[in-house]
Each structure stands twice: as C-alpha cells, then as structure tokens.
Motif scaffolding. Sequence first.
Motif: not given
Length: 257
Positions: A199-206, A211-218
């Motif tokens: 997203l070109g450095g868009d921290a808010e968008g990233a 949001a609202g879910m639990t993603p995987l981690v590395a």
Amino acid sequence: MSQDETANPASAPRGCAVVTGASSGIGAATAVHLASLGYEVVLGARRKDRLEEVVARCAGRGRALPLDVADPDSVAAFAAEVERCDVLVNNAGFARGTESVAEADEAAWTAMYETNVLGTLRVTKAFLPLLIASGDGQVITIGSVAGREPYEGGAGYNAAKHAVTAMTRVLRLELRGQPVRVCQIDPGMVETEFTLNRLGGDAEGASAVYAGMTPLVAQDIAECVGWVATRPPHVNIDAMTVLARDQTSARVVHRRS
C-alpha cells in the motif's frame, strides 16, 4: 530422528539452508527457525544491515550475503559464495498496488513479475546443482493464496503468484527421479511489512486489512517451513495452504465488530 535430537533439535546438524528475502518478515523468521533446528543458514536480501540483525538471532549458525533476485549478476555472485545447499527457501517477493486491470500500473506488474517469478527462477536454477549433489535437496517456495485464487484488486500479484505456482509444479515434475523434493507453501493473511509495502507505506490502510480478525504471523509460516524441511527423505509435501482461522479464502474473512 533420535529421542535426543527431538528433545534438542539444534544438537543435530542438518546441512545448509539458503533463504532469500531473509531481512524481514517470513524470510527472517524462517532463517532463525531453521537455525534453531540445526541448519547452517545463508541469508540473502538487499538490506545487508537488516540481514546482520537477523544473523545475530541465528545462534552462530547464520551468514549474511547481499542478494537482489531481480538482478542476474547479484544472483550469480550470491550463489558463487555458497558451497553447499540442502534446502533452498525461495521467499523473496512482494506485491504492489491494488488497482483494477483497467487501471493497471504496468511498471508495478513488471516489477512484481521480475522479483516473484524470474527471481525465483534465477535462484532455483543457480542452486539446483548443489541441491542434487546433496543427495536429499529440497526447494521450498513461499507462494501465496493469491497464486491459487484470483481476487479483485489483485490481478498483478495474482498473475505473478499463479506463474510461481505453475513453475513450482513443473519443477516437481521435471525433478522426478532426482534426489530433490519440491514444495510450495501458500500463506493467507500474514501480518508483516508485506501489506504496508503493498500500500505504499499507508500504515492506516495496512492496519485496516487486519482489523477485527487475528492474522497469521511470520513465525507460523516459518514453523511450516521447518516441518516440511525435516520430513523423512521419502516424504514430499507438494503443497500447503495456510490460513488464519478467521480467513476461509482470499477475500472471505470473519471480522469481529
């Protein structure tokens, strides 16, 4: 594996693993995890300073070398510094943009193809002789659910990762009869720098992506790589798709309010 090796995997030397894109995210976590399992690890990426930070976490089993998989000369120089390779982890890759096909940025598509597809090709070609010579080599490529399932806004990345999937499958077919196993691991949503860069450095968008879910981690994917790499020589894990519990497909995600 003996009982002692199971209790303390790092006590059992396993050979040499080469990890591309190892300066952050899945690549960094994979390098550290493979070192903990007893591999000597060669880490390659463009950001040498970041690589050295990861090497420091490899308990004396890591070595950093500069590598830009999009540059054939860089790949050749990198491979020339490595004398043994038992496991190759093709991790280097990235996504850029979320434009539709109608609004596609051709430069972004070219860059994604150059790194994800041709970069994987170059590194694999460079290390195949060593992998074959090892007597039990493995190529483990980090693909993506994007390489299995197209989705709106992902056409450029979908195209690149579908090409990686096809190439990996062809490699598996071509290496039958050779002492080399081939696997592709396809993660879903993993919270790393990946989305921020896309997203070109868009921290808010990233941040909104998760949001609202639990993603995987590395580390989740690193442990999958370690499991694949440590199967007995007769066992080939052809493909593995790894999603968070909250994610059931590329675009279907359960989000808590």
